[in-house]
Every structure is written in C-alpha cells, then in structure tokens.
Motif scaffolding. Structure first.
Motif, PDB file in Angstrom:
ATOM      1  N   ILE A 126       1.040  -1.331  -0.127  1.00  0.00           N
ATOM      2  CA  ILE A 126      -0.086  -0.020  -0.008  1.00  0.00           C
ATOM      3  C   ILE A 126       1.010   1.251   0.108  1.00  0.00           C
ATOM      4  O   ILE A 126       1.810   1.331   0.536  1.00  0.00           O
ATOM      5  N   LYS A 127       0.413   2.194  -0.768  1.00  0.00           N
ATOM      6  CA  LYS A 127       1.001   3.486  -0.552  1.00  0.00           C
ATOM      7  C   LYS A 127       0.647   4.508   0.253  1.00  0.00           C
ATOM      8  O   LYS A 127      -0.543   4.649   0.592  1.00  0.00           O
ATOM      9  N   ARG A 128       1.503   5.231   1.029  1.00  0.00           N
ATOM     10  CA  ARG A 128       0.961   6.113   2.089  1.00  0.00           C
ATOM     11  C   ARG A 128       1.864   7.459   2.004  1.00  0.00           C
ATOM     12  O   ARG A 128       3.066   7.408   1.606  1.00  0.00           O
ATOM     13  N   ASP A 129       1.047   8.534   1.852  1.00  0.00           N
ATOM     14  CA  ASP A 129       1.650   9.845   1.510  1.00  0.00           C
ATOM     15  C   ASP A 129       1.901  10.424   3.029  1.00  0.00           C
ATOM     16  O   ASP A 129       1.255  10.596   3.902  1.00  0.00           O
ATOM     17  N   HIS A 130       3.189  11.281   3.052  1.00  0.00           N
ATOM     18  CA  HIS A 130       3.639  12.060   4.102  1.00  0.00           C
ATOM     19  C   HIS A 130       4.071  13.402   3.644  1.00  0.00           C
ATOM     20  O   HIS A 130       4.888  13.419   2.769  1.00  0.00           O
ATOM     21  N   GLN A 153       5.867   3.338   0.375  1.00  0.00           N
ATOM     22  CA  GLN A 153       5.274   1.866   0.399  1.00  0.00           C
ATOM     23  C   GLN A 153       5.356   1.199   1.680  1.00  0.00           C
ATOM     24  O   GLN A 153       6.309   0.963   2.375  1.00  0.00           O
ATOM     25  N   VAL A 154       4.394   0.497   2.017  1.00  0.00           N
ATOM     26  CA  VAL A 154       4.280  -0.324   3.258  1.00  0.00           C
ATOM     27  C   VAL A 154       3.588  -1.487   3.136  1.00  0.00           C
ATOM     28  O   VAL A 154       2.775  -1.755   2.200  1.00  0.00           O
ATOM     29  N   LEU A 155       4.079  -2.452   3.757  1.00  0.00           N
ATOM     30  CA  LEU A 155       3.577  -3.704   4.023  1.00  0.00           C
ATOM     31  C   LEU A 155       2.638  -3.879   4.856  1.00  0.00           C
ATOM     32  O   LEU A 155       2.717  -3.536   6.154  1.00  0.00           O
ATOM     33  N   ARG A 156       1.086  -4.312   4.672  1.00  0.00           N
ATOM     34  CA  ARG A 156       0.294  -4.736   5.557  1.00  0.00           C
ATOM     35  C   ARG A 156      -0.159  -6.130   5.437  1.00  0.00           C
ATOM     36  O   ARG A 156      -0.814  -6.567   4.441  1.00  0.00           O
ATOM     37  N   PHE A 157      -0.190  -6.597   6.552  1.00  0.00           N
ATOM     38  CA  PHE A 157      -0.336  -8.268   6.699  1.00  0.00           C
ATOM     39  C   PHE A 157      -1.921  -8.602   6.745  1.00  0.00           C
ATOM     40  O   PHE A 157      -2.646  -7.608   7.637  1.00  0.00           O
ATOM     41  N   GLN A 158      -2.224  -9.557   5.864  1.00  0.00           N
ATOM     42  CA  GLN A 158      -3.525  -9.667   5.663  1.00  0.00           C
ATOM     43  C   GLN A 158      -3.738 -11.271   5.575  1.00  0.00           C
ATOM     44  O   GLN A 158      -2.892 -11.866   5.416  1.00  0.00           O
ATOM     45  N   LEU A 159      -5.296 -11.593   6.207  1.00  0.00           N
ATOM     46  CA  LEU A 159      -5.628 -12.977   6.228  1.00  0.00           C
ATOM     47  C   LEU A 159      -6.896 -13.025   5.482  1.00  0.00           C
ATOM     48  O   LEU A 159      -7.713 -12.149   5.591  1.00  0.00           O
ATOM     49  N   ASP A 160      -6.972 -14.226   4.392  1.00  0.00           N
ATOM     50  CA  ASP A 160      -8.152 -14.454   3.952  1.00  0.00           C
ATOM     51  C   ASP A 160      -8.821 -15.668   4.051  1.00  0.00           C
ATOM     52  O   ASP A 160      -8.194 -16.633   4.102  1.00  0.00           O
ATOM     53  N   PHE A 161      -9.912 -15.523   4.607  1.00  0.00           N
ATOM     54  CA  PHE A 161     -10.769 -16.716   5.248  1.00  0.00           C
ATOM     55  C   PHE A 161     -11.662 -17.291   4.049  1.00  0.00           C
ATOM     56  O   PHE A 161     -12.099 -18.199   4.339  1.00  0.00           O
ATOM     57  N   ASP A 162     -11.865 -16.609   3.030  1.00  0.00           N
ATOM     58  CA  ASP A 162     -12.635 -17.262   1.718  1.00  0.00           C
ATOM     59  C   ASP A 162     -11.607 -17.011   0.442  1.00  0.00           C
ATOM     60  O   ASP A 162     -11.905 -16.094  -0.313  1.00  0.00           O
ATOM     61  N   GLY A 163     -10.673 -17.616   0.520  1.00  0.00           N
ATOM     62  CA  GLY A 163      -9.554 -17.543  -0.564  1.00  0.00           C
ATOM     63  C   GLY A 163      -9.847 -18.184  -1.718  1.00  0.00           C
ATOM     64  O   GLY A 163     -11.070 -18.841  -2.130  1.00  0.00           O
ATOM     65  N   PRO A 164      -9.102 -17.694  -2.820  1.00  0.00           N
ATOM     66  CA  PRO A 164      -9.307 -18.297  -4.120  1.00  0.00           C
ATOM     67  C   PRO A 164      -8.679 -19.716  -4.402  1.00  0.00           C
ATOM     68  O   PRO A 164      -8.395 -20.268  -3.567  1.00  0.00           O
ATOM     69  N   GLU A 168       0.870  -4.529  12.267  1.00  0.00           N
ATOM     70  CA  GLU A 168       1.244  -3.070  12.078  1.00  0.00           C
ATOM     71  C   GLU A 168       1.800  -2.921  10.624  1.00  0.00           C
ATOM     72  O   GLU A 168       2.562  -3.961  10.123  1.00  0.00           O
ATOM     73  N   ASP A 169       1.368  -1.953   9.952  1.00  0.00           N
ATOM     74  CA  ASP A 169       2.158  -1.375   8.654  1.00  0.00           C
ATOM     75  C   ASP A 169       3.709  -1.472   8.745  1.00  0.00           C
ATOM     76  O   ASP A 169       4.194  -0.935   9.881  1.00  0.00           O
ATOM     77  N   ILE A 170       4.344  -2.082   7.851  1.00  0.00           N
ATOM     78  CA  ILE A 170       5.841  -1.936   7.824  1.00  0.00           C
ATOM     79  C   ILE A 170       6.319  -1.329   6.810  1.00  0.00           C
ATOM     80  O   ILE A 170       5.985  -1.424   5.722  1.00  0.00           O
ATOM     81  N   TYR A 171       6.984  -0.344   6.933  1.00  0.00           N
ATOM     82  CA  TYR A 171       7.686   0.753   5.869  1.00  0.00           C
ATOM     83  C   TYR A 171       8.525   0.088   5.070  1.00  0.00           C
ATOM     84  O   TYR A 171       9.754  -0.255   5.908  1.00  0.00           O
TER      85      TYR A 171
END
Length: 343
Positions: A92-96, A108-119, A211-214
């Motif tokens: 994800i992109k974050r503006d400062h 650019q940041v990394l945001r950990f995600q979990l998908d419980f209804d995956g492809p 948390e987001d990782i830069y």
C-alpha cells in the motif's frame, strides 16, 4: 512423439518422485510419502469425494512412446478458509507531507492480511529437464490444461484464481526478504519456516507484525527482490500475463514473491474455450493448434492442430486415438496461443 495430459495415478508414484527431485517445490516435494498422499488426495478430488477446501487436482504429462511421466501441474481448489487462512502482505502507498519543510514522500508499506474465503490456487508446475525447450512446449501444455478442466467443471473452483510466483533467491536458496523480516519475528530459517507453513499457519498469524511495515526500513537487498520474479520463473509469469493474469500488489510473507491473479471467467483458455463435437471431415486443413480435452468420466487432454467448422472440430486420427474419442463425441477445445489483445 505423443504426449497425453491426464490425472495422476498411483502407478506414477516412482516416476513422479524422480521428477520432483529435479526441483525444489514446496507444494510438490521429492518425498515419496508426501507425494503418495498427494496422489491419494488427487484421486479422491477427481472422483468428487473431497470438499472444496481439501481438494487438490494433480495433472501429469505422459510421454506415451517412452511410457514416462515428464511433467506435472496442480490445482488447489480453495486456498484459504476459516481453519487455514491464506496469508499475504498487501503493498500500500502512504503519503507523508511536511508543511514546515515543504516536502513530502510517498512510502510503500506492507500490511499483513488474512483471507478466510480464499481463491483457487495453481502451482506444482514441473517439466523434466530433458524435455525442456522441445517444440511441443510441454510446460505451456501442462499449465494451460488446468484451465480446460476448470472450464468443464466450474462448480469445483472459486471465482478467483491465484498464482504465487517464486522470487530471486540466493545461490544457497535463501530469501533476502525473509532474512530482513520474517526471521526477526519467528527466529526460523527460511526453508524451515516455508516448509512448516504448508501444514501449520498459526505461527504466521501469531508472530508476524500486525502493524504497517515501511519498506524504507528494510535492508536494501530485501527491497530489491520484493515483488520480483526469479529468472527461472519468468516464462511462467509471461504465460500467465498472456492469458489474463495481473500482479495483485500482494507478496508472499516468506520470500516476498509476487502474487498474480485473475477472475476465473476472464482467463482466456476458459473465456475462449468451446464445447465442440468431433466430426469426420475430408479435405481438412489442420492449421491452428488447440488443446483438446475429453468430456467423459476420464479427463484426458492433448495438443494438436485442428480444423474447426460450425460447432464441430476435426481432429487428426492420432489425436483421437490419444484422447480415446470417437466421431460424434463432445470435447472442450481452447486455443494454444494467446496474447492480451486477443479476445
């Protein structure tokens, strides 16, 4: 030479082990016990004896003249559910912006995600080293044939398809991304953590940062490989892109490899495939190359030149013999060659 693509069988086990040992795929390891279990699961899946969350479909390429298994590919019907979610990092992109300094940065940041209804997920693509660079393009055949099966049996799969591509690794098989991030939060070496994740996911959710990782805070070597595709995997990337897959701005939480995806109905072998009746024709001109799959109880597929006329397809006699189809039977046919502009 004659090649047949079909579901794996138990008498393929020893040859499949030999094939898998040429490579180092986590979802198709050169382990006889693991592969025997995968063959069991595949046979039950093709026989509709497993629920979607557990179904795996393993295909092989057989050299009919040499009676040799020379390639494989895999479909995981559903990757991600309430019991075992699909995990990934979203980029994800974050503006400062600083009013005092009059300057700003887009991070650019990394945001950990979990998908419980995956492809649905595809993987397990292997071709014997001795059969690579052949004019039959066996890797492309075994890769695309999966989509013919999905087109024939859409109810067995999800509306989205995912492919996790391998990023550049060191000569020792180490992931620079894992060393910079994952190892610091788990204490595990890359190979051990990635192998463990095939059967156990809890440690990922429990130990990875929420948390987001830069990215700016990561080692430069890790940033360099993030979202990139390793040299050996680039042909697979280009093939996926040619049939409708796109980079999802998602990466694997272990090695930073890119995730590619597409809506199932938009994947070109599915979108452009057709149900046709096998016909007998005179003065046939076999020009266009197609993948042809059977519609009966036993799934079989092969690639050949065809002559298509008004809802009918004329096949060379050798292709009919390989597939075991007669005049008047229905088959599913999809083009073998694609580009993104071909709709």
């Amino acid at each position: 030479m004659s090649f047949l693509i079909r579901p794996v069988r138990h008498d393929d086990l020893n040859q499949l082990v030999d094939l898998a040992k040429q490579f180092n795929l986590l979802n198709l390891p050169g382990d006889k016990k693991v592969l025997s279990e995968k063959i069991d699961r595949s046979e039950q899946s093709f026989a509709d004896k497993l629920e979607k969350t557990k179904a795996e479909y393993l295909f092989v390429v057989e050299d009919l003249e040499e009676k040799q298994i020379v390639g494989s590919s895999l479909i995981l019907a559903k990757h991600g559910n309430d019991e075992v979610p699909h995990s990934y990092f979203k980029i994800i992109k974050r503006d400062h912006f600083s009013q005092d300094l009059g300057i700003g940065f887009i991070h650019q940041v990394l945001r950990f995600q979990l998908d419980f209804d995956g492809p649905t997920e595809i993987g397990g693509l292997l071709v014997d080293r001795a059969y690579r660079r052949r004019p039959e393009k066996l890797g492309k055949q075994i890769s695309l044939t999966r989509f013919l099966y999905m087109a024939i049996y859409p109810e067995k799969f999800e509306e989205r398809v995912l492919c996790e591509l391998t990023p550049p690794l060191t000569d020792e098989g180490r992931s620079e991304f894992w060393e910079a991030l994952g190892r610091r939060f788990t204490g595990l070496p890359y190979q051990e953590a990635d192998a463990l994740s095939q059967s156990h996911k809890e440690f990922i959710e429990s130990l990875f940062p929420q948390e987001d990782i830069y990215l700016a805070l990561l080692d430069s070597k890790a940033r360099l490989v993030l979202g990139r595709v390793g040299e050996a995997t680039k042909p697979a990337q280009h093939l996926l892109e040619s049939i409708g897959f796109n980079y999802l701005d998602e990466v694997d939480p272990f090695d930073g490899g890119p995730h590619y995806g597409a809506q199932t109905a938009d994947i070109l072998p599915i979108k452009m495939g057709r149900h046709l009746m096998v016909a007998d024709g005179k003065d046939s001109t076999f020009k266009e190359q197609y993948l042809i799959a059977t519609m009966g109880e036993e799934f079989r597929a092969t690639m050949c030149a065809v002559d298509i006329r008004d809802g009918e397809v004329i096949l060379p006699a050798k292709a009919r013999q390989i597939l075991g189809v007669e005049i008047g039977e229905q088959v599913f046919a999809a083009p073998f060659h694609y580009n993104r502009g071909r709709q």
